[in-house]
Design a protein around this motif. Structure first.
Motif, PDB file in Angstrom:
ATOM      1  N   LEU A  54       0.849  -1.190   0.000  1.00  0.00           N
ATOM      2  CA  LEU A  54       0.000   0.000   0.000  1.00  0.00           C
ATOM      3  C   LEU A  54       0.888   1.244   0.000  1.00  0.00           C
ATOM      4  CD1 LEU A  54      -2.527  -1.035   2.822  1.00  0.00           C
ATOM      5  CD2 LEU A  54      -3.079  -0.821   0.386  1.00  0.00           C
ATOM      6  N   PRO A  55       0.384   2.350  -0.550  1.00  0.00           N
ATOM      7  CA  PRO A  55       1.136   3.603  -0.462  1.00  0.00           C
ATOM      8  C   PRO A  55       1.136   4.118   0.980  1.00  0.00           C
ATOM      9  CG  PRO A  55      -1.036   4.010  -1.401  1.00  0.00           C
ATOM     10  CD  PRO A  55      -0.901   2.512  -1.227  1.00  0.00           C
ATOM     11  N   GLY A  56       2.199   4.756   1.401  1.00  0.00           N
ATOM     12  CA  GLY A  56       2.273   5.244   2.781  1.00  0.00           C
ATOM     13  C   GLY A  56       2.514   4.088   3.724  1.00  0.00           C
ATOM     14  N   MET A  57       1.635   3.935   4.706  1.00  0.00           N
ATOM     15  CA  MET A  57       1.745   2.781   5.611  1.00  0.00           C
ATOM     16  C   MET A  57       1.618   1.501   4.792  1.00  0.00           C
ATOM     17  SD  MET A  57      -1.151   3.862   8.444  1.00  0.00           S
ATOM     18  CE  MET A  57      -0.768   2.647   9.714  1.00  0.00           C
ATOM     19  N   ASP A  58       2.526   0.550   4.956  1.00  0.00           N
ATOM     20  CA  ASP A  58       2.306  -0.724   4.277  1.00  0.00           C
ATOM     21  C   ASP A  58       1.369  -1.597   5.117  1.00  0.00           C
ATOM     22  OD1 ASP A  58       3.770  -2.117   6.236  1.00  0.00           O
ATOM     23  OD2 ASP A  58       5.605  -2.150   5.031  1.00  0.00           O
ATOM     24  N   GLY A  59       0.984  -2.719   4.556  1.00  0.00           N
ATOM     25  CA  GLY A  59      -0.005  -3.560   5.211  1.00  0.00           C
ATOM     26  C   GLY A  59       0.434  -4.055   6.581  1.00  0.00           C
ATOM     27  N   TYR A  60       1.739  -4.288   6.724  1.00  0.00           N
ATOM     28  CA  TYR A  60       2.224  -4.735   8.036  1.00  0.00           C
ATOM     29  C   TYR A  60       1.979  -3.650   9.089  1.00  0.00           C
ATOM     30  CZ  TYR A  60       4.764  -8.007   5.021  1.00  0.00           C
ATOM     31  OH  TYR A  60       5.100  -8.933   4.073  1.00  0.00           O
ATOM     32  N   GLN A  61       2.289  -2.418   8.705  1.00  0.00           N
ATOM     33  CA  GLN A  61       2.062  -1.296   9.638  1.00  0.00           C
ATOM     34  C   GLN A  61       0.573  -1.117   9.935  1.00  0.00           C
ATOM     35  OE1 GLN A  61       4.307   1.473   7.040  1.00  0.00           O
ATOM     36  NE2 GLN A  61       5.405   2.079   8.898  1.00  0.00           N
ATOM     37  N   VAL A  62      -0.243  -1.291   8.904  1.00  0.00           N
ATOM     38  CA  VAL A  62      -1.693  -1.153   9.100  1.00  0.00           C
ATOM     39  C   VAL A  62      -2.194  -2.242  10.046  1.00  0.00           C
ATOM     40  CG1 VAL A  62      -3.952  -1.162   7.976  1.00  0.00           C
ATOM     41  CG2 VAL A  62      -2.006  -0.069   6.838  1.00  0.00           C
ATOM     42  N   ALA A  63      -1.712  -3.468   9.856  1.00  0.00           N
ATOM     43  CA  ALA A  63      -2.140  -4.567  10.726  1.00  0.00           C
ATOM     44  C   ALA A  63      -1.745  -4.284  12.175  1.00  0.00           C
ATOM     45  CB  ALA A  63      -1.528  -5.889  10.246  1.00  0.00           C
ATOM     46  N   HIS A  64      -0.508  -3.824  12.368  1.00  0.00           N
ATOM     47  CA  HIS A  64      -0.063  -3.464  13.724  1.00  0.00           C
ATOM     48  C   HIS A  64      -0.998  -2.422  14.338  1.00  0.00           C
ATOM     49  CE1 HIS A  64       3.619  -5.517  14.717  1.00  0.00           C
ATOM     50  NE2 HIS A  64       4.166  -5.228  13.554  1.00  0.00           N
ATOM     51  N   ALA A  65      -1.302  -1.398  13.559  1.00  0.00           N
ATOM     52  CA  ALA A  65      -2.126  -0.298  14.075  1.00  0.00           C
ATOM     53  C   ALA A  65      -3.550  -0.771  14.372  1.00  0.00           C
ATOM     54  CB  ALA A  65      -2.142   0.854  13.063  1.00  0.00           C
ATOM     55  N   LEU A  66      -4.097  -1.601  13.500  1.00  0.00           N
ATOM     56  CA  LEU A  66      -5.454  -2.122  13.727  1.00  0.00           C
ATOM     57  C   LEU A  66      -5.493  -2.965  14.996  1.00  0.00           C
ATOM     58  CD1 LEU A  66      -6.391  -3.187  10.070  1.00  0.00           C
ATOM     59  CD2 LEU A  66      -7.495  -1.373  11.401  1.00  0.00           C
ATOM     60  N   ARG A  67      -4.415  -3.704  15.232  1.00  0.00           N
ATOM     61  CA  ARG A  67      -4.384  -4.588  16.401  1.00  0.00           C
ATOM     62  C   ARG A  67      -4.264  -3.810  17.718  1.00  0.00           C
ATOM     63  NH1 ARG A  67      -7.301  -7.999  15.012  1.00  0.00           N
ATOM     64  NH2 ARG A  67      -6.691  -9.784  13.786  1.00  0.00           N
ATOM     65  N   GLU A  68      -3.967  -2.526  17.614  1.00  0.00           N
ATOM     66  CA  GLU A  68      -3.918  -1.716  18.835  1.00  0.00           C
ATOM     67  C   GLU A  68      -5.282  -1.169  19.217  1.00  0.00           C
ATOM     68  OE1 GLU A  68      -0.825   1.181  18.353  1.00  0.00           O
ATOM     69  OE2 GLU A  68       0.739  -0.358  18.387  1.00  0.00           O
ATOM     70  N   LEU A  69      -6.282  -1.390  18.351  1.00  0.00           N
ATOM     71  CA  LEU A  69      -7.631  -0.907  18.649  1.00  0.00           C
ATOM     72  C   LEU A  69      -8.404  -2.012  19.370  1.00  0.00           C
ATOM     73  CD1 LEU A  69      -8.472   0.756  15.197  1.00  0.00           C
ATOM     74  CD2 LEU A  69      -7.567   1.862  17.259  1.00  0.00           C
ATOM     75  N   PRO A  70      -8.767  -1.800  20.629  1.00  0.00           N
ATOM     76  CA  PRO A  70      -9.442  -2.856  21.394  1.00  0.00           C
ATOM     77  C   PRO A  70     -10.725  -3.343  20.733  1.00  0.00           C
ATOM     78  CG  PRO A  70      -8.740  -1.077  22.844  1.00  0.00           C
ATOM     79  CD  PRO A  70      -8.492  -0.607  21.445  1.00  0.00           C
ATOM     80  N   ALA A  71     -11.443  -2.451  20.055  1.00  0.00           N
ATOM     81  CA  ALA A  71     -12.718  -2.840  19.441  1.00  0.00           C
ATOM     82  C   ALA A  71     -12.520  -3.864  18.329  1.00  0.00           C
ATOM     83  CB  ALA A  71     -13.432  -1.611  18.888  1.00  0.00           C
TER      84      ALA A  71
END
Ligand code: MN
Length: 135
Positions: free
Chosen positions: A59-76
């Motif tokens: 992906l442009p900007g954040m790659d998918g690994y970074q996105v997955a990390h960030a999503l996993r920080e959301l408790p919901a």
């Protein structure tokens, strides 16, 4: 999960891939929300957690690994499966995707005949009743 109209968050920057994957998912009875990059995916997932997230890695900007990390920080989103979809065929990418918080991994080019079933298996979803007869 009864919210059929809004069950898959598709994170993919390539318009042709979005079109194809949306087609396959809708044919399989899923509702689809789209995001073209990481920040849009974060916004959409935060607003309303989907049943599953399909995540392109390149992906442009954040790659998918970074996105997955960030999503996993959301408790919901703790219980929401994230399935990586990537053209990277380098050894170790599967492990990287899993380490980043992805539940599973589908390689591109995707196989239209098996894509939805693969996603369901990896995400631990039960197959939905198709909206129209499968060909
Ligand atoms: Mn991409």
């Amino acid at each position: 999960m009864s919210d059929l109209e809004d069950s898959v968050l598709l994170v993919e920057d390539n318009e042709h891939n979005r079109y194809l994957i949306r087609f396959l998912l809708e044919r399989g009875g899923y509702g689809v929300r789209e995001a073209a990059d990481g920040p849009a995916a974060m916004h959409s997932a935060r607003e309303r957690p989907p049943a599953v997230i399909l995540l392109d890695i390149q992906l442009p900007g954040m790659d998918g690994y970074q996105v997955a990390h960030a999503l996993r920080e959301l408790p919901a989103l703790a219980g929401v499966p994230i399935v990586a979809v990537t053209s990277y065929a380098m050894p170790g990418d599967r492990e990287k995707a899993l380490a980043a918080g992805c539940t599973g991994y589908i390689e591109k080019p995707i196989d239209p005949a098996t894509f939805v079933t693969e996603m369901e298996t990896l995400a631990g979803l039960h197959a939905r009743a198709p909206r129209e007869p499968r060909p």
